[in-house]
Design an enzyme around this catalytic site. Structure first.
Site, mmCIF file in Angstrom:
data_model
loop_
_atom_site.group_PDB
_atom_site.id
_atom_site.type_symbol
_atom_site.label_atom_id
_atom_site.label_comp_id
_atom_site.label_asym_id
_atom_site.label_seq_id
_atom_site.Cartn_x
_atom_site.Cartn_y
_atom_site.Cartn_z
ATOM 1 N N GLU A 108 -1.882 8.411 -6.851
ATOM 2 C CA GLU A 108 -1.409 7.245 -6.093
ATOM 3 C C GLU A 108 -2.504 6.192 -6.011
ATOM 4 O OE1 GLU A 108 0.873 5.692 -4.645
ATOM 5 O OE2 GLU A 108 2.416 6.991 -3.789
ATOM 6 N N ASP A 109 -2.081 4.953 -5.835
ATOM 7 C CA ASP A 109 -3.036 3.878 -5.604
ATOM 8 C C ASP A 109 -3.503 3.874 -4.155
ATOM 9 O OD1 ASP A 109 -0.502 3.202 -4.727
ATOM 10 O OD2 ASP A 109 -0.509 1.178 -5.559
ATOM 11 N N ASP A 112 -0.593 4.511 2.840
ATOM 12 C CA ASP A 112 -0.640 3.643 4.014
ATOM 13 C C ASP A 112 0.023 4.413 5.161
ATOM 14 O OD1 ASP A 112 -0.954 1.194 5.405
ATOM 15 O OD2 ASP A 112 1.001 0.493 4.779
ATOM 16 N N PHE A 161 -4.628 -5.650 4.225
ATOM 17 C CA PHE A 161 -3.782 -5.628 3.042
ATOM 18 C C PHE A 161 -4.634 -5.976 1.832
ATOM 19 C CE2 PHE A 161 -0.579 -6.945 0.016
ATOM 20 C CZ PHE A 161 0.337 -5.913 0.166
HETATM 21 P P1 IMP Z 1 3.350 3.942 2.533
HETATM 22 O O1 IMP Z 1 4.689 4.541 2.269
HETATM 23 O O2 IMP Z 1 3.350 3.131 3.812
HETATM 24 O O3 IMP Z 1 2.218 4.922 2.499
HETATM 25 O O4 IMP Z 1 3.105 2.839 1.439
HETATM 26 C C1 IMP Z 1 2.709 3.153 0.172
HETATM 27 C C2 IMP Z 1 2.957 2.024 -0.790
HETATM 28 O O5 IMP Z 1 2.932 0.740 -0.133
HETATM 29 C C3 IMP Z 1 1.854 1.992 -1.804
HETATM 30 O O6 IMP Z 1 2.144 2.824 -2.897
HETATM 31 C C4 IMP Z 1 1.806 0.520 -2.154
HETATM 32 O O7 IMP Z 1 2.764 0.245 -3.143
HETATM 33 C C5 IMP Z 1 2.193 -0.186 -0.889
HETATM 34 N N1 IMP Z 1 1.017 -0.610 -0.096
HETATM 35 C C6 IMP Z 1 0.590 -0.114 1.075
HETATM 36 N N2 IMP Z 1 -0.523 -0.747 1.512
HETATM 37 C C7 IMP Z 1 -0.793 -1.673 0.574
HETATM 38 C C8 IMP Z 1 -1.841 -2.655 0.427
HETATM 39 O O8 IMP Z 1 -2.757 -2.821 1.254
HETATM 40 N N3 IMP Z 1 -1.763 -3.426 -0.693
HETATM 41 C C9 IMP Z 1 -0.794 -3.297 -1.635
HETATM 42 N N4 IMP Z 1 0.186 -2.394 -1.548
HETATM 43 C C10 IMP Z 1 0.189 -1.588 -0.456
#
Ligand code: IMP
Length: 189
Positions: A108-109, A112, A161
């Protein structure tokens, strides 16, 4: 405040600061690849990248690994606002491979809230891989809503972000070599 002179001109005014330089990312991935090599010595690995954000992590990690590895990709969409996810995940592209019995490393990148990864992890685990671990380049622990087994983490970052090195906002900025924070006016509307 970092020097932004090396950021391509069309993006420079949108950027608040450099959070991680290309060199820091590269050095950390070298360390993580060495850990993965140690942990999977004598085995073969299937690395699964989550499109599109993980493309550069995947390619830079794969080129550093010494254990034999194959690659597959998934694409998911997570409903929510522009910068937060809701946990309602839809699979846009599934794996080409049957992962039953395989050692799988999900790449994963960024994690969050963790809702997207929570869904993906449970989905992949139900396919009965021999093992399933997660590598995420970035994590924002202060935003976490679910407990997740992150085996390998590149960097913990604060609740900002970020874009670059695969990460986007509205499909922009993915190609930046550094990971940078955007000025709030760019994404908070
Ligand atoms: P989560 O489900 O809230 O953990 O979100 C995960 C996804 O949200 C990641 O795979 C990203 O695609 C996107 N995301 C969350 N935070 C960021 C950020 O700071 N920059 C860009 N994309 C983000």
């Amino acid at each position: 405040m970092s020097d932004l002179a090396h950021i391509p001109a069309p993006f420079r005014d949108d950027i608040d600061d450099v959070v991680l330089t290309a060199e820091q990312i590269s050095d950390r991935l070298t360390e993580l690849a060495a850990e993965v090599d140690r942990d999977y010595a004598g085995r073969e690995l299937l690395i699964v990248g989550v499109l599109k954000g993980a493309i550069f992590v995947m390619s830079d990690l794969a080129r550093r690994l010494h254990v034999p590895s194959s690659m597959d990709f998934m694409a998911v969409s997570s409903y929510g606002s522009a910068t937060t996810s809701s946990g309602t995940v839809r699979i846009l592209k599934d794996l080409d491979t049957d992962i039953e019995g395989q050692d799988v490393l999900l790449v994963e990148d960024i994690v969050d809230s963790g809702l997207t990864l929570d869904y993906l992890f449970k989905n992949l685990r139900s396919r009965k891989p021999a093992s399933l671990e997660v590598l995420s380049l970035l994590t924002k622990p202060s935003r976490r809503e679910v407990d997740l087994p992150l085996r390998y983490v590149g960097f913990e970052i604060p609740d900002v972000f970020v874009v670059g090195y695969g990460l986007d906002f509205a499909e922009r900025y993915r190609g930046l070599s550094d990971i940078v924070s955007l000025k709030p006016g760019i994404y908070a509307s």
